[in-house]
Design an enzyme around this catalytic site. Structure first.
Site, PDB file in Angstrom:
ATOM      1  N   LYS A  29     -27.769  46.168  17.490  1.00 27.42           N
ATOM      2  CA  LYS A  29     -29.210  46.491  17.382  1.00 27.42           C
ATOM      3  C   LYS A  29     -30.255  46.317  18.156  1.00 27.42           C
ATOM      4  CE  LYS A  29     -28.034  44.074  12.992  1.00 27.42           C
ATOM      5  NZ  LYS A  29     -27.220  43.855  13.244  1.00 27.42           N
ATOM      6  N   LYS A  68     -34.629  41.540   9.260  1.00 31.73           N
ATOM      7  CA  LYS A  68     -32.930  41.695   8.921  1.00 31.73           C
ATOM      8  C   LYS A  68     -33.307  40.302   7.807  1.00 31.73           C
ATOM      9  CE  LYS A  68     -29.288  38.226   9.958  1.00 31.73           C
ATOM     10  NZ  LYS A  68     -28.257  37.777  11.159  1.00 31.73           N
ATOM     11  N   ASP A  92     -13.751  35.074  21.587  1.00 33.46           N
ATOM     12  CA  ASP A  92     -14.510  34.828  21.433  1.00 33.46           C
ATOM     13  C   ASP A  92     -14.370  32.927  22.452  1.00 33.46           C
ATOM     14  OD1 ASP A  92     -15.748  35.120  17.991  1.00 33.46           O
ATOM     15  OD2 ASP A  92     -14.291  36.028  18.913  1.00 33.46           O
ATOM     16  N   THR A 147     -19.044  39.308  15.278  1.00 38.69           N
ATOM     17  CA  THR A 147     -16.785  38.901  15.306  1.00 38.69           C
ATOM     18  C   THR A 147     -16.297  40.041  14.369  1.00 38.69           C
ATOM     19  OG1 THR A 147     -17.436  37.105  15.622  1.00 38.69           O
ATOM     20  CG2 THR A 147     -15.184  37.694  15.654  1.00 38.69           C
ATOM     21  N   ASP A 155     -23.835  33.964  22.788  1.00 39.47           N
ATOM     22  CA  ASP A 155     -22.749  34.869  21.946  1.00 39.47           C
ATOM     23  C   ASP A 155     -21.830  35.124  22.295  1.00 39.47           C
ATOM     24  OD1 ASP A 155     -21.975  35.082  19.608  1.00 39.47           O
ATOM     25  OD2 ASP A 155     -23.697  35.679  18.459  1.00 39.47           O
ATOM     26  N   GLU A 184     -21.726  29.022  20.712  1.00 34.77           N
ATOM     27  CA  GLU A 184     -21.597  29.196  19.483  1.00 34.77           C
ATOM     28  C   GLU A 184     -20.076  28.471  19.179  1.00 34.77           C
ATOM     29  OE1 GLU A 184     -21.020  33.553  17.139  1.00 34.77           O
ATOM     30  OE2 GLU A 184     -20.342  32.522  15.751  1.00 34.77           O
TER      31      GLU A 184
HETATM   32  N1  LIG Z   1     -24.963  34.891   5.535  1.00 32.28           N
HETATM   33  C1  LIG Z   1     -25.726  35.093   6.870  1.00 32.28           C
HETATM   34  N2  LIG Z   1     -26.326  35.731   6.722  1.00 32.28           N
HETATM   35  C2  LIG Z   1     -27.299  35.854   7.599  1.00 32.28           C
HETATM   36  N3  LIG Z   1     -26.156  35.887   9.060  1.00 32.28           N
HETATM   37  C3  LIG Z   1     -24.922  35.547   9.228  1.00 32.28           C
HETATM   38  C4  LIG Z   1     -24.650  35.222   7.902  1.00 32.28           C
HETATM   39  N4  LIG Z   1     -23.281  35.174   8.179  1.00 32.28           N
HETATM   40  C5  LIG Z   1     -22.892  35.084   9.343  1.00 32.28           C
HETATM   41  N5  LIG Z   1     -24.298  35.311   9.980  1.00 32.28           N
HETATM   42  C6  LIG Z   1     -24.571  36.236  11.357  1.00 32.28           C
HETATM   43  O1  LIG Z   1     -24.678  37.042  11.865  1.00 32.28           O
HETATM   44  C7  LIG Z   1     -23.566  36.856  13.132  1.00 32.28           C
HETATM   45  C8  LIG Z   1     -23.811  39.225  13.103  1.00 32.28           C
HETATM   46  O2  LIG Z   1     -25.539  39.267  12.439  1.00 32.28           O
HETATM   47  P1  LIG Z   1     -25.405  41.157  12.204  1.00 32.28           P
HETATM   48  O3  LIG Z   1     -26.936  41.480  11.974  1.00 32.28           O
HETATM   49  O4  LIG Z   1     -24.662  41.446  13.382  1.00 32.28           O
HETATM   50  O5  LIG Z   1     -24.334  41.426  10.721  1.00 32.28           O
HETATM   51  S1  LIG Z   1     -23.449  43.175  11.126  1.00 32.28           S
HETATM   52  O6  LIG Z   1     -22.453  42.019  10.912  1.00 32.28           O
HETATM   53  O7  LIG Z   1     -23.863  43.609  10.849  1.00 32.28           O
HETATM   54  O8  LIG Z   1     -23.369  42.569   9.833  1.00 32.28           O
HETATM   55  C9  LIG Z   1     -22.910  36.764  13.361  1.00 32.28           C
HETATM   56  O9  LIG Z   1     -23.373  35.908  14.543  1.00 32.28           O
HETATM   57  P2  LIG Z   1     -21.362  35.946  14.718  1.00 32.28           P
HETATM   58  O10 LIG Z   1     -20.317  35.322  14.392  1.00 32.28           O
HETATM   59  O11 LIG Z   1     -21.358  35.905  16.068  1.00 32.28           O
HETATM   60  O12 LIG Z   1     -20.815  37.579  14.604  1.00 32.28           O
HETATM   61  C10 LIG Z   1     -23.984  35.227  11.812  1.00 32.28           C
HETATM   62  O13 LIG Z   1     -24.337  34.465  13.273  1.00 32.28           O
HETATM   63 MG   LIG Z   2     -23.610  35.909  16.424  1.00 38.21          MG
HETATM   64 MG   LIG Z   3     -19.323  33.774  14.713  1.00 35.32          MG
HETATM   65 MG   LIG Z   4     -20.182  35.165  17.783  1.00 38.87          MG
END
Ligand SMILES: Nc1ncnc2c1ncn2[C@@H]1O[C@H](COP(=O)(O)OS(=O)(=O)O)[C@@H](OP(=O)(O)O)[C@H]1O
Ligand SMILES: [Mg+2]
Ligand SMILES: [Mg+2]
Ligand SMILES: [Mg+2]
Length: 455
Positions: free
Chosen positions: A366, A380, A126, A223, A218, A151
């Protein structure tokens, strides 16, 4: 800093890659770029004069596909061709970095995964991607012209007990930048120092807003998927006066062809619990990109570490799926129930007649799946109070829209990227569809189901 001179190949040379026949073609020399007047800095002029050379480079074109080049003959500086080209190279390099780090991560038993204050994971990749993209944008476009919303910050890296982690980031960044010529980008004259790396990461502290131009990054989206050896994305977009004007999505584990994804899914479910995938064991990975108003979205294969392919890369146009019958449609949603209500989307899917199993994939892959026609709907619905961040959506939204799809909130309004770090005013959730008709049906179904939901 400049792009290196391209290798000129004879016209219509054929080669094969993953059993596909490609034809090398020459791109017609376009008009010289229209350079801005007084505001262009010396370094930028320098860059542009070398940059022009890339126009005469060969483009590899898949037979039967329309020719793609990041440039078109009539395009001028104002239409973001140069920014798009730099962004695609930066994302390609970032993907290569991520593949290396993911291989190391999943081969180790003690994962080097840190937790942020909100308990979300963060890794060497990251921070390193953020540093590399920040460096490339600044070097290629002029640091005085660059504002980045991203981020990560250097909070964890700067702690007194994080010296090993920081060293690992600095090494990863320098290793990646040393490879820059493979992507047609000049490498730094000498390795970046620790303080330079910290500076280029922390420089990405723009807060966005309604006016001016800023990049949105991002560095590793999904991650969690990344540390689990699964899907993730590198997402970079450019926003001008509140509108996304270009987006690039690197998907290092999302293969060029849908059928390879089927293999990957089987691979993950059955084999990878014991043996995680190795990035060199198959040709996986793609980069999608689009420019606002072009009505076109494109996909390149990842440039692979085996060094068989060097810049310039070829691209093919991608299109959303023509399916508008919900019974035949596939919908995508986050893997984590904490990130989106699976029970709500399950009820919704049932009510609208979606019959297929949901495609649960981590990250903005997605958006890529919809943009290139592998699925038709992405929904979502985060828990109440969660504010969606602009970097989790900007690049994906423009790719779907330019590929022919529709992305709105659940009230049917476009996502608003002009309000700072968050998608303020988002109505309930996000609905992305391959077309307007399907989108209308999903929006109607959300309205019908919402009252009885517990969201
Ligand atoms: N609680 C909660 N609710 C909604 N969204 C959240 C939440 N926590 C985190 N995030 C954000 O979701 C990013 C990942 O989203 P995804 O759609 O890929 O979700 S998942 O990993 O498939 O479950 C993820 O991005 P990254 O941090 O870059 O991985 C977050 O920004
Ligand atoms: Mg993200
Ligand atoms: Mg993150
Ligand atoms: Mg990220």
């Amino acid at each position: 800093m400049s792009f290196s001179s391209p290798n000129i190949s004879p016209p219509s040379q054929r080669t094969t890659y993953n059993n596909h026949v490609f034809t090398f073609t020459h791109v017609v020399q376009p008009q010289p770029l229209v350079r801005g007047s007084c505001s262009i800095s010396r370094s930028r002029i320098c860059f542009l004069s070398k940059f022009d050379q890339t126009f005469s480079s060969p483009v590899m074109e898949e037979e039967g596909q329309k020719k793609s080049n990041l440039f078109s003959e009539s395009e001028s500086e104002e239409d973001y061709s140069k920014e798009l080209d730099v962004a695609v190279r930066a994302v390609q390099m970032a993907c290569s970095l991520c593949q290396r780090v993911q291989d190391i991560l999943i081969s180790k038993t003690n994962h080097q995964v840190q937790s942020k204050d909100d308990n979300s994971p963060v890794t060497v990749a990251d921070w390193s991607v953020q540093a590399v993209v920040s460096w490339i944008l600044s070097e290629c476009l002029g640091s005085e012209n660059i504002s980045i919303v991203a981020e990560e910050d250097v909070h964890t890296l700067s702690k007194s007990n994080a010296s090993e982690l920081l060293e690992s980031v600095v090494n990863t960044v320098n290793e990646c930048l040393a490879d820059a010529p493979r992507f047609g980008v000049e490498k730094p004259k000498s390795s970046l120092t620790t303080s330079e790396v910290l500076e280029i990461i922390s420089r990405c502290n723009s807060t966005g807003g309604p006016s001016g131009r800023f990049w949105v990054l991002d560095p590793v989206d999904g991650t969690l998927g990344f540390v689990r050896g699964d899907q993730y994305a590198v997402a970079l977009a450019l926003i001008e006066n509140g509108e996304v004007v270009l987006g690039v999505l690197g998907c290092p584990n999302y293969p060029m062809r849908k059928e390879w994804l089927g293999y990957q899914h089987r691979y993950h479910r059955i084999v990878s619990k014991l043996t995680p995938p190795n990035s060199e064991s198959w040709n996986k990975g793609c980069v999608l990109y689009a420019k606002k108003g072009s009505g076109k979205a494109w996909m390149q294969p990842l440039i692979h570490v085996n060094k068989m392919f060097v810049w310039p890369n070829h691209a093919k146009q991608v299109f959303v799926s023509p399916i508008d019958n919900p019974a035949l449609a596939t919908f995508c949603e986050p893997v984590e129930k904490a990130n989106s209500s699976h029970s709500f989307t399950e009820g919704l899917a049932h009510s609208v007649g979606l019959r297929k199993q949901p495609l649960r994939v981590y990250s903005m892959v997605k958006y890529a799946a919809i943009g290139r026609g592998d699925a038709e709907v992405f929904m979502k619905f985060a828990r109440a109070g969660y504010k969606e961040k602009i970097w989790d959506h900007a690049a994906g939204v423009i790719i779907i829209q330019e590929a022919g799809g529709v992305v709105t909130d659940a009230g049917g309004c476009p996502l608003d990227f002009s309000k700072g770090l968050y998608l303020e005013g988002l109505d309930r959730g996000i609905i992305a569809c391959s077309g307007a008709s399907l989108h209308g049906k999903i929006i109607d179904a959300v309205d019908a189901s919402w009252g009885c939901s517990s969201l």
